[in-house]
Design a protein around this motif. Structure first.
Motif, PDB file in Angstrom:
ATOM      1  N   LEU A 198       0.855  -1.180   0.000  1.00 50.59           N
ATOM      2  CA  LEU A 198       0.000   0.000   0.000  1.00 50.59           C
ATOM      3  C   LEU A 198       0.896   1.237   0.000  1.00 50.59           C
ATOM      4  CD1 LEU A 198      -2.935   0.971   0.131  1.00 50.59           C
ATOM      5  CD2 LEU A 198      -2.746   0.970   2.621  1.00 50.59           C
ATOM      6  N   GLY A 199       0.995   1.878  -1.150  1.00 47.24           N
ATOM      7  CA  GLY A 199       1.839   3.055  -1.290  1.00 47.24           C
ATOM      8  C   GLY A 199       2.853   2.861  -2.399  1.00 47.24           C
ATOM      9  N   GLY A 200       2.826   3.768  -3.380  1.00 49.53           N
ATOM     10  CA  GLY A 200       3.717   3.660  -4.528  1.00 49.53           C
ATOM     11  C   GLY A 200       4.808   4.699  -4.549  1.00 49.53           C
ATOM     12  N   GLY A 201       5.216   5.172  -3.360  1.00 49.84           N
ATOM     13  CA  GLY A 201       6.383   6.033  -3.276  1.00 49.84           C
ATOM     14  C   GLY A 201       7.648   5.195  -3.299  1.00 49.84           C
ATOM     15  N   TYR A 207      10.241  -2.090  -1.675  1.00 50.82           N
ATOM     16  CA  TYR A 207       9.829  -3.339  -1.046  1.00 50.82           C
ATOM     17  C   TYR A 207       9.075  -4.237  -2.014  1.00 50.82           C
ATOM     18  CZ  TYR A 207      11.452  -2.165   3.615  1.00 50.82           C
ATOM     19  OH  TYR A 207      12.241  -1.880   4.689  1.00 50.82           O
ATOM     20  N   ALA A 208       8.318  -3.641  -2.895  1.00 47.52           N
ATOM     21  CA  ALA A 208       7.647  -4.437  -3.925  1.00 47.52           C
ATOM     22  C   ALA A 208       8.676  -5.129  -4.811  1.00 47.52           C
ATOM     23  CB  ALA A 208       6.735  -3.542  -4.765  1.00 47.52           C
ATOM     24  N   SER A 209       9.706  -4.403  -5.188  1.00 43.42           N
ATOM     25  CA  SER A 209      10.762  -4.949  -6.039  1.00 43.42           C
ATOM     26  C   SER A 209      11.483  -6.099  -5.345  1.00 43.42           C
ATOM     27  CB  SER A 209      11.751  -3.842  -6.404  1.00 43.42           C
ATOM     28  OG  SER A 209      12.767  -4.318  -7.255  1.00 43.42           O
ATOM     29  N   PHE A 210      11.813  -5.912  -4.068  1.00 40.00           N
ATOM     30  CA  PHE A 210      12.507  -6.955  -3.315  1.00 40.00           C
ATOM     31  C   PHE A 210      11.687  -8.241  -3.248  1.00 40.00           C
ATOM     32  CE2 PHE A 210      12.756  -9.128   0.812  1.00 40.00           C
ATOM     33  CZ  PHE A 210      14.043  -9.638   0.730  1.00 40.00           C
ATOM     34  N   HIS A 211      10.431  -8.115  -2.859  1.00 40.63           N
ATOM     35  CA  HIS A 211       9.605  -9.313  -2.691  1.00 40.63           C
ATOM     36  C   HIS A 211       9.357 -10.020  -4.023  1.00 40.63           C
ATOM     37  CE1 HIS A 211       8.690  -7.570   1.318  1.00 40.63           C
ATOM     38  NE2 HIS A 211       8.626  -8.837   1.655  1.00 40.63           N
ATOM     39  N   ARG A 212       9.261  -9.247  -5.093  1.00 39.33           N
ATOM     40  CA  ARG A 212       9.085  -9.891  -6.394  1.00 39.33           C
ATOM     41  C   ARG A 212      10.330 -10.678  -6.774  1.00 39.33           C
ATOM     42  NH1 ARG A 212       6.217 -12.980  -9.104  1.00 39.33           N
ATOM     43  NH2 ARG A 212       6.502 -12.877 -11.371  1.00 39.33           N
ATOM     44  N   SER A 213      11.500 -10.128  -6.525  1.00 35.01           N
ATOM     45  CA  SER A 213      12.742 -10.845  -6.807  1.00 35.01           C
ATOM     46  C   SER A 213      12.822 -12.143  -6.028  1.00 35.01           C
ATOM     47  CB  SER A 213      13.948  -9.968  -6.467  1.00 35.01           C
ATOM     48  OG  SER A 213      13.992  -8.814  -7.268  1.00 35.01           O
ATOM     49  N   ASP A 225      -2.232   9.094  -9.279  1.00 34.11           N
ATOM     50  CA  ASP A 225      -2.462   8.511 -10.599  1.00 34.11           C
ATOM     51  C   ASP A 225      -1.215   7.872 -11.202  1.00 34.11           C
ATOM     52  OD1 ASP A 225      -0.985  10.761 -11.142  1.00 34.11           O
ATOM     53  OD2 ASP A 225      -2.441  11.658 -12.523  1.00 34.11           O
ATOM     54  N   ARG A 226      -0.098   7.892 -10.461  1.00 36.30           N
ATOM     55  CA  ARG A 226       1.102   7.231 -10.951  1.00 36.30           C
ATOM     56  C   ARG A 226       2.041   6.908  -9.795  1.00 36.30           C
ATOM     57  NH1 ARG A 226       5.228  11.306 -11.799  1.00 36.30           N
ATOM     58  NH2 ARG A 226       4.394  13.418 -11.521  1.00 36.30           N
ATOM     59  N   LEU A 227       2.950   5.980 -10.025  1.00 35.91           N
ATOM     60  CA  LEU A 227       3.978   5.673  -9.043  1.00 35.91           C
ATOM     61  C   LEU A 227       4.970   6.830  -8.955  1.00 35.91           C
ATOM     62  CD1 LEU A 227       4.784   1.921  -9.867  1.00 35.91           C
ATOM     63  CD2 LEU A 227       3.135   2.834  -8.211  1.00 35.91           C
ATOM     64  N   LEU A 228       5.649   6.920  -7.811  1.00 32.47           N
ATOM     65  CA  LEU A 228       6.597   8.018  -7.568  1.00 32.47           C
ATOM     66  C   LEU A 228       6.010   9.349  -8.038  1.00 32.47           C
ATOM     67  CD1 LEU A 228      10.056   6.475  -8.598  1.00 32.47           C
ATOM     68  CD2 LEU A 228       8.808   6.250  -6.446  1.00 32.47           C
ATOM     69  N   PRO A 229       4.888   9.756  -7.458  1.00 32.86           N
ATOM     70  CA  PRO A 229       4.175  10.934  -7.966  1.00 32.86           C
ATOM     71  C   PRO A 229       4.945  12.235  -7.863  1.00 32.86           C
ATOM     72  CG  PRO A 229       3.212  10.156  -5.903  1.00 32.86           C
ATOM     73  CD  PRO A 229       4.175   9.113  -6.339  1.00 32.86           C
ATOM     74  N   LEU A 230       6.003  12.282  -7.059  1.00 31.14           N
ATOM     75  CA  LEU A 230       6.784  13.510  -6.941  1.00 31.14           C
ATOM     76  C   LEU A 230       7.903  13.591  -7.974  1.00 31.14           C
ATOM     77  CD1 LEU A 230       7.077  13.830  -3.047  1.00 31.14           C
ATOM     78  CD2 LEU A 230       5.369  14.836  -4.577  1.00 31.14           C
ATOM     79  N   GLU A 231       8.112  12.500  -8.711  1.00 31.23           N
ATOM     80  CA  GLU A 231       9.161  12.492  -9.726  1.00 31.23           C
ATOM     81  C   GLU A 231       8.601  12.912 -11.093  1.00 31.23           C
ATOM     82  OE1 GLU A 231      12.244  12.253  -9.207  1.00 31.23           O
ATOM     83  OE2 GLU A 231      12.291  11.495  -7.154  1.00 31.23           O
ATOM     84  N   ASP A 232       9.493  13.052 -12.049  1.00 33.20           N
ATOM     85  CA  ASP A 232       9.085  13.400 -13.401  1.00 33.20           C
ATOM     86  C   ASP A 232       8.143  12.333 -13.962  1.00 33.20           C
ATOM     87  OD1 ASP A 232      10.112  15.366 -15.768  1.00 33.20           O
ATOM     88  OD2 ASP A 232       9.657  13.378 -16.569  1.00 33.20           O
ATOM     89  N   GLU A 233       7.175  12.748 -14.740  1.00 35.87           N
ATOM     90  CA  GLU A 233       6.189  11.804 -15.265  1.00 35.87           C
ATOM     91  C   GLU A 233       6.826  10.713 -16.113  1.00 35.87           C
ATOM     92  OE1 GLU A 233       2.739  13.421 -17.105  1.00 35.87           O
ATOM     93  OE2 GLU A 233       2.434  14.950 -15.561  1.00 35.87           O
TER      94      GLU A 233
END
Length: 495
Positions: A198-201, A207-213, A225-233
């Protein structure tokens, strides 16, 4: 330069034992990166320093965040490398199993050695570490309750560096097994077969990346509306593409509306952007919806301080990180934006405050030039303004993007990614002859590539300044050089 009135010392507060408070130059409350960074620099400048810490010096970053999570992400990278060797390079290797206790032991050893190193630095610097819970009793006085505590008076000033804790959602109580936060996710028992993040920052994505690996089925739910919303689109877009390619489900624009905890996992109801409600099940729910400052029990009111509506302790003077009460400074996660809540930013804040308290000139922290990194697979790294931020400020910009796979080393890695540069278009016809405003990277190892761009942005370099310097071939950073060559009108492989 205005200096703190060092001679203004309050009347001593006598502790329960009846002994007079111990006088020192600086009291730092909190031993995380910002706190111990302040203490080390102040001590190096000849100041007597007391560092109050109720847990372990090193703070969240060393013991529960940056260091242990990156250790685990390195292990995840090794697992991914074996899969790539088998599927792409014909190296017939497989992962038989992940020995979780061995993984945890290696991570623990790395943390322990770092912790020992920090304690050693503090001891050699002559910093007194007061073990216990610190509480302000005035504008220059602090009581530390605990075995290694006492009462202290600061001649020059007090530094608040008590950090933050994971933000929780109402009614969702972490139990360390089915529901975990970023502080305890690495310490939960074993590896789950499925995880709902819960949370796409940055924290949630890592943590999502780690568990998928590690073989888990992973879903990220993000309200924006997107992951890392504070970064460039474009960073968000390429990151999302890379995560989906790895089999991670991404649900943006979605809200958690209900959670149930059966004995065998979690059932979460999520409202989609279209207003539909779907039920997602997983063995574990990882809550990564941000962090909140820790000020409870700190006694701010005794010093005439208060938090803002978000719980931060705002400085009255950002050039000194000094609060409205002269001599009381703030570093780290207690600071509101534009501070970034990042360990490396906290170090810079600590240097600034220590030098300010020592009465020597110190340059304010340039937050626009502080790099931001997400250590997922693929990684992201950025510094400076996004394209949208630059345009919102009314700046005419020239933007150039280049895929990493446009250079040979990018093809070798085969993970995709981009280099994106945002520059001011000060020339006739919109040429990029103005300063570089932002650099944004997605791809393998970009966390190690961002340092060059940090200097480019911080020193207000123009694309032509960068274009005259030769980048090694074949490297990933060659793509950075090519991007600037094109902006400077000297493109080779990009036109």
């Amino acid at each position: 330069m205005n200096s703190t009135p060092f001679t203004a010392v309050e009347a001593p507060v006598t502790p329960a034992s009846g002994t007079a408070p111990e006088e020192t130059d600086v009291i730092v409350i909190g031993g995380g990166t910002g706190g111990y960074g302040t203490a080390l620099r102040a001590a190096a400048l000849g100041l007597r320093v007391v560092l109050a810490e109720r847990d372990l010096v090193g703070g969240t970053c060393l013991h529960r965040g940056c260091v242990p999570s990156k250790a685990m992400l390195h292990a995840a990278e090794l697992v991914d490398g074996i899969a790539e060797a088998r599927e792409r390079w014909g190296v017939k290797a497989t992962v038989d199993a992940v020995d979780w206790p061995a993984l945890v032991a290696t991570r623990g050893d790395i943390v322990a050695r770092n912790h020992k190193g920090v304690e050693g630095h503090l001891a050699r610097a002559g910093v007194r570490v007061a073990r216990g819970t610190a509480r302000l009793t005035g504008t220059r006085t602090v009581v530390v309750e605990g075995e290694g505590g006492g009462a202290f008076t600061a001649r020059r000033g007090i530094v608040l560096a008590t950090g933050s804790r994971p933000r929780l959602l109402p009614g969702l109580v972490p139990d360390g097994r089915r529901v975990v936060t970023s502080d305890d996710a690495l310490f939960a028992p074993g590896l789950p077969e499925s995880v709902l993040v819960l949370g796409g920052g940055a924290i949630g994505v890592e943590y999502a990346s780690f568990h998928r690996s590690m073989g888990a089925e992973v879903t990220i739910v993000e309200a924006a509306d997107r992951l890392l919303p504070l970064e460039d689109e474009d960073v968000s877009r390429h990151l999302t593409r890379g995560l989906k390619k790895r089999g991670i489900q991404v649900r943006t624009g979605s809200l958690l509306t209900d959670t149930k905890l059966p004995t065998n996992g979690v059932r979460a109801t999520v409202r989609t952007p279209k207003g539909d409600e779907v039920v997602l099940t997983a063995e574990r729910l990882l809550v990564a919806v941000g962090r909140t400052p820790v000020t409870d029990g700190l006694g701010l009111e005794a010093a005439g301080l208060s938090t803002d509506e978000r719980g931060f302790v705002p400085p009255a003077d950002w050039s000194r990180l000094e609060t409205a009460v002269p001599g009381i400074h703030v570093v780290g996660d207690l600071l509101p934006p534009p501070s970034l809540g990042l360990a490396h930013a906290s170090f810079a804040e600590g240097l600034l405050v220590a030098e300010t308290l020592a009465g020597i000139p110190s340059r304010p922290v340039d937050y626009a030039a502080v790099p931001r990194v997400t250590y997922s697979s693929p990684q992201t790294a950025s510094v400076g303004l996004t394209e949208a931020e630059a345009r919102a400020r009314g700046i005419e910009v020239k933007v150039n993007s280049m895929p990493l796979t446009a250079v040979a080393k990018g093809m070798v890695h085969g993970q995709g990614g981009i280099v994106k540069v945002v520059a001011a278009a000060d020339g006739a016809g919109g040429e990029a002859t103005g300063a570089v405003l932002g650099v944004h990277l997605v791809g393998p190892h970009v966390s190690e590539m961002i340092a060059e761009s940090q200097l480019i942005v911080a020193w207000d370099a123009e694309p032509s300044d960068v274009a005259q310097h030769v980048h090694a071939h074949p490297t990933l950073s060659e793509a950075v050089g090519e991007t600037f060559l094109t902006l400077a009108g000297r493109g080779l492989h990009q036109h």
